[in-house]
Scaffold this active site. Sequence first.
Site, PDB file in Angstrom:
ATOM      1  N   LYS A  13      -4.447  -0.780  -3.068  1.00  0.00           N
ATOM      2  CA  LYS A  13      -3.673   0.454  -3.486  1.00  0.00           C
ATOM      3  C   LYS A  13      -2.609   1.096  -3.108  1.00  0.00           C
ATOM      4  O   LYS A  13      -1.359   0.252  -3.451  1.00  0.00           O
ATOM      5  CB  LYS A  13      -3.640   1.503  -4.025  1.00  0.00           C
ATOM      6  CG  LYS A  13      -5.117   1.813  -5.592  1.00  0.00           C
ATOM      7  CD  LYS A  13      -5.220   2.875  -6.259  1.00  0.00           C
ATOM      8  CE  LYS A  13      -5.545   4.289  -5.079  1.00  0.00           C
ATOM      9  NZ  LYS A  13      -6.976   3.769  -4.503  1.00  0.00           N
ATOM     10  N   ARG A  88      -5.726  11.197 -10.815  1.00  0.00           N
ATOM     11  CA  ARG A  88      -7.035  10.819 -10.689  1.00  0.00           C
ATOM     12  C   ARG A  88      -8.511  11.555 -11.394  1.00  0.00           C
ATOM     13  O   ARG A  88      -9.600  11.496 -10.998  1.00  0.00           O
ATOM     14  CB  ARG A  88      -7.390  11.590  -8.757  1.00  0.00           C
ATOM     15  CG  ARG A  88      -7.780  10.452  -7.641  1.00  0.00           C
ATOM     16  CD  ARG A  88      -7.693  11.225  -6.416  1.00  0.00           C
ATOM     17  NE  ARG A  88      -8.333  10.146  -5.260  1.00  0.00           N
ATOM     18  CZ  ARG A  88      -7.679   9.418  -4.171  1.00  0.00           C
ATOM     19  NH1 ARG A  88      -6.523   9.477  -4.765  1.00  0.00           N
ATOM     20  NH2 ARG A  88      -8.074   8.471  -4.231  1.00  0.00           N
ATOM     21  N   ARG A 126     -10.881  -1.452   7.787  1.00  0.00           N
ATOM     22  CA  ARG A 126      -9.492  -1.096   7.813  1.00  0.00           C
ATOM     23  C   ARG A 126      -9.274  -0.330   8.958  1.00  0.00           C
ATOM     24  O   ARG A 126      -9.616   0.707   9.476  1.00  0.00           O
ATOM     25  CB  ARG A 126      -9.929  -0.470   6.002  1.00  0.00           C
ATOM     26  CG  ARG A 126      -8.022   0.913   6.682  1.00  0.00           C
ATOM     27  CD  ARG A 126      -7.623   1.225   4.971  1.00  0.00           C
ATOM     28  NE  ARG A 126      -8.387   2.238   4.798  1.00  0.00           N
ATOM     29  CZ  ARG A 126      -8.585   2.692   3.596  1.00  0.00           C
ATOM     30  NH1 ARG A 126      -7.744   2.576   2.223  1.00  0.00           N
ATOM     31  NH2 ARG A 126      -9.423   3.062   2.974  1.00  0.00           N
ATOM     32  N   ARG A 159      -9.330   5.625   9.631  1.00  0.00           N
ATOM     33  CA  ARG A 159      -9.318   6.884   8.794  1.00  0.00           C
ATOM     34  C   ARG A 159     -11.023   7.706   9.180  1.00  0.00           C
ATOM     35  O   ARG A 159     -12.064   6.995   8.417  1.00  0.00           O
ATOM     36  CB  ARG A 159      -8.903   7.230   7.726  1.00  0.00           C
ATOM     37  CG  ARG A 159      -7.244   6.821   7.321  1.00  0.00           C
ATOM     38  CD  ARG A 159      -7.253   6.098   6.156  1.00  0.00           C
ATOM     39  NE  ARG A 159      -7.433   7.063   4.379  1.00  0.00           N
ATOM     40  CZ  ARG A 159      -7.589   6.649   3.642  1.00  0.00           C
ATOM     41  NH1 ARG A 159      -6.879   5.948   3.236  1.00  0.00           N
ATOM     42  NH2 ARG A 159      -7.982   7.201   2.565  1.00  0.00           N
ATOM     43  N   ARG A 170     -16.807   8.680  -2.927  1.00  0.00           N
ATOM     44  CA  ARG A 170     -15.339   8.362  -3.129  1.00  0.00           C
ATOM     45  C   ARG A 170     -15.858   7.682  -4.487  1.00  0.00           C
ATOM     46  O   ARG A 170     -14.824   7.548  -5.426  1.00  0.00           O
ATOM     47  CB  ARG A 170     -14.026   8.279  -1.887  1.00  0.00           C
ATOM     48  CG  ARG A 170     -13.892   9.080  -1.430  1.00  0.00           C
ATOM     49  CD  ARG A 170     -13.237   8.021   0.509  1.00  0.00           C
ATOM     50  NE  ARG A 170     -12.286   7.426  -0.308  1.00  0.00           N
ATOM     51  CZ  ARG A 170     -11.869   6.655   1.216  1.00  0.00           C
ATOM     52  NH1 ARG A 170     -12.521   7.006   2.209  1.00  0.00           N
ATOM     53  NH2 ARG A 170     -11.173   5.892   0.829  1.00  0.00           N
TER      54      ARG A 170
HETATM   55  P1  AP5 Z   1      -6.133   0.204   0.463  1.00  0.00           P
HETATM   56  O1  AP5 Z   1      -4.938  -0.536   0.378  1.00  0.00           O
HETATM   57  O2  AP5 Z   1      -5.557   0.892   1.775  1.00  0.00           O
HETATM   58  O3  AP5 Z   1      -6.598  -0.030  -0.264  1.00  0.00           O
HETATM   59  P2  AP5 Z   1      -6.254   1.808  -1.119  1.00  0.00           P
HETATM   60  O4  AP5 Z   1      -6.993   1.688  -2.657  1.00  0.00           O
HETATM   61  O5  AP5 Z   1      -4.945   2.491  -0.849  1.00  0.00           O
HETATM   62  O6  AP5 Z   1      -7.621   2.588  -1.018  1.00  0.00           O
HETATM   63  P3  AP5 Z   1      -7.819   4.195  -0.178  1.00  0.00           P
HETATM   64  O7  AP5 Z   1      -8.613   4.487   0.546  1.00  0.00           O
HETATM   65  O8  AP5 Z   1      -6.149   4.711   0.395  1.00  0.00           O
HETATM   66  O9  AP5 Z   1      -7.073   4.720  -1.944  1.00  0.00           O
HETATM   67  P4  AP5 Z   1      -8.436   6.576  -1.776  1.00  0.00           P
HETATM   68  O10 AP5 Z   1      -7.693   6.399  -3.543  1.00  0.00           O
HETATM   69  O11 AP5 Z   1      -9.419   6.536  -1.650  1.00  0.00           O
HETATM   70  O12 AP5 Z   1      -7.818   7.290  -0.543  1.00  0.00           O
HETATM   71  P5  AP5 Z   1      -5.988   8.115  -0.442  1.00  0.00           P
HETATM   72  O13 AP5 Z   1      -5.577   7.870   0.253  1.00  0.00           O
HETATM   73  O14 AP5 Z   1      -5.709   8.070  -1.697  1.00  0.00           O
HETATM   74  O15 AP5 Z   1      -7.194  -1.322   0.848  1.00  0.00           O
HETATM   75  C1  AP5 Z   1      -8.266  -1.443   2.005  1.00  0.00           C
HETATM   76  C2  AP5 Z   1      -8.070  -2.008   2.694  1.00  0.00           C
HETATM   77  O16 AP5 Z   1      -8.741  -3.150   2.446  1.00  0.00           O
HETATM   78  C3  AP5 Z   1      -7.183  -2.408   3.867  1.00  0.00           C
HETATM   79  O17 AP5 Z   1      -7.983  -2.973   5.340  1.00  0.00           O
HETATM   80  C4  AP5 Z   1      -6.589  -3.673   3.396  1.00  0.00           C
HETATM   81  O18 AP5 Z   1      -5.581  -4.853   4.242  1.00  0.00           O
HETATM   82  C5  AP5 Z   1      -7.864  -4.804   2.799  1.00  0.00           C
HETATM   83  N1  AP5 Z   1      -7.518  -5.181   1.357  1.00  0.00           N
HETATM   84  C6  AP5 Z   1      -6.371  -4.479   0.640  1.00  0.00           C
HETATM   85  N2  AP5 Z   1      -6.392  -5.729  -0.119  1.00  0.00           N
HETATM   86  C7  AP5 Z   1      -7.377  -6.832  -0.222  1.00  0.00           C
HETATM   87  C8  AP5 Z   1      -7.560  -8.025  -0.697  1.00  0.00           C
HETATM   88  N3  AP5 Z   1      -6.898  -8.453  -1.766  1.00  0.00           N
HETATM   89  N4  AP5 Z   1      -8.095  -8.890  -0.210  1.00  0.00           N
HETATM   90  C9  AP5 Z   1      -9.001  -8.398   1.020  1.00  0.00           C
HETATM   91  N5  AP5 Z   1      -9.180  -7.619   1.753  1.00  0.00           N
HETATM   92  C10 AP5 Z   1      -8.040  -6.386   1.324  1.00  0.00           C
HETATM   93  O19 AP5 Z   1      -7.005   9.726  -1.264  1.00  0.00           O
HETATM   94  C11 AP5 Z   1      -7.426  10.814   0.129  1.00  0.00           C
HETATM   95  C12 AP5 Z   1      -7.831  11.413  -0.350  1.00  0.00           C
HETATM   96  O20 AP5 Z   1      -7.402  12.013  -0.261  1.00  0.00           O
HETATM   97  C13 AP5 Z   1      -9.537  11.414  -1.347  1.00  0.00           C
HETATM   98  O21 AP5 Z   1     -10.339  10.808  -1.025  1.00  0.00           O
HETATM   99  C14 AP5 Z   1      -9.055  12.803  -1.416  1.00  0.00           C
HETATM  100  O22 AP5 Z   1      -9.967  13.639  -1.092  1.00  0.00           O
HETATM  101  C15 AP5 Z   1      -8.055  12.809  -1.513  1.00  0.00           C
HETATM  102  N6  AP5 Z   1      -7.022  12.833  -2.695  1.00  0.00           N
HETATM  103  C16 AP5 Z   1      -5.934  12.039  -2.836  1.00  0.00           C
HETATM  104  N7  AP5 Z   1      -5.391  12.642  -3.926  1.00  0.00           N
HETATM  105  C17 AP5 Z   1      -5.494  13.067  -4.309  1.00  0.00           C
HETATM  106  C18 AP5 Z   1      -5.648  13.630  -6.317  1.00  0.00           C
HETATM  107  N8  AP5 Z   1      -4.656  12.995  -6.786  1.00  0.00           N
HETATM  108  N9  AP5 Z   1      -6.525  14.106  -6.494  1.00  0.00           N
HETATM  109  C19 AP5 Z   1      -7.640  15.130  -5.538  1.00  0.00           C
HETATM  110  N10 AP5 Z   1      -7.569  14.366  -4.114  1.00  0.00           N
HETATM  111  C20 AP5 Z   1      -7.046  13.445  -4.080  1.00  0.00           C
END
Ligand code: AP5
Length: 212
Positions: A13, A88, A126, A159, A170
């Site tokens: 994402k 979410r 990552r 991270r 997660r």
């Molecule tokens: P990446 O692009 O980083 O993936 P992502 O989907 O953004 O992963 P996140 O872990 O950031 O998502 P998340 O939803 O768990 O965390 P968030 O920060 O939103 O890609 C991942 C890896 O794969 C990278 O190394 C990349 O290079 C690689 N990659 C990408 N595409 C690829 C491909 N096609 N092939 C191979 N490799 C690839 O949230 C973190 C925390 O914040 C949550 O756990 C929660 O505690 C809190 N939080 C955030 N938003 C909310 C909400 N709305 N409500 C409640 N809590 C929340």
Amino acid sequence: MKIIFIGPPGSGKGTQAKRLASRFAIPHISTGDMLREAVADGTPLGQQAAPIMASGGLVPDDLMIGIIDERLARPDAQKGFILDGFPRTLVQAEKLDGILGNGDDPLRVLQLLVPDDAIVHRITLRRTCAQCGAIYHLEHNPPANDSVCDRCGAEVIARPDDTEEAVRKRLESFHRQTMPVATYYKSKRILREVDGVGPLDVVFERIEKSLT
Ligand code: AP5
């Protein structure tokens, strides 16, 4: 363009939303990035969110809705935005409907599909820039210089919530609390599913095609 990215942790994402935001010149609004900034700044929100995030849990809905309500009211979000990581939960999705009202631009929801077994490999390798948030993968998209960000030269780190244990929690939370959000948008006929497996450029092309 009003776009929401839905997908399990590590589905790409953040990677794809950053590219799309620069293509359309609209803000990339990542609740994860906003929370990590609050944690780094030691704000009351950051202090409350830090242990929840580290363990792979979800920050309470009312806090998240307040953050998004305030962010979407800023001038740069009036011409469009990409939401990454919000909504979410069903409560967040329903509140977002209220915040957006009946605007002219239709909301488009993109769901990145990546099987669970690919997620752990992606996340544990990552690395993220501590300064500008650039995202790397040690195998698929490594920084040119070990642990130095190509873009800003700051340190590239893992991270704290990228441990295998937190990733599994997660993933469980995604299936239980966020998949109903995808179903909610599917019933409104605004959900587009995109295969998130494959080279970064190929996935980006699929995303662009799904928006036409
Ligand atoms: P990446 O692009 O980083 O993936 P992502 O989907 O953004 O992963 P996140 O872990 O950031 O998502 P998340 O939803 O768990 O965390 P968030 O920060 O939103 O890609 C991942 C890896 O794969 C990278 O190394 C990349 O290079 C690689 N990659 C990408 N595409 C690829 C491909 N096609 N092939 C191979 N490799 C690839 O949230 C973190 C925390 O914040 C949550 O756990 C929660 O505690 C809190 N939080 C955030 N938003 C909310 C909400 N709305 N409500 C409640 N809590 C929340």
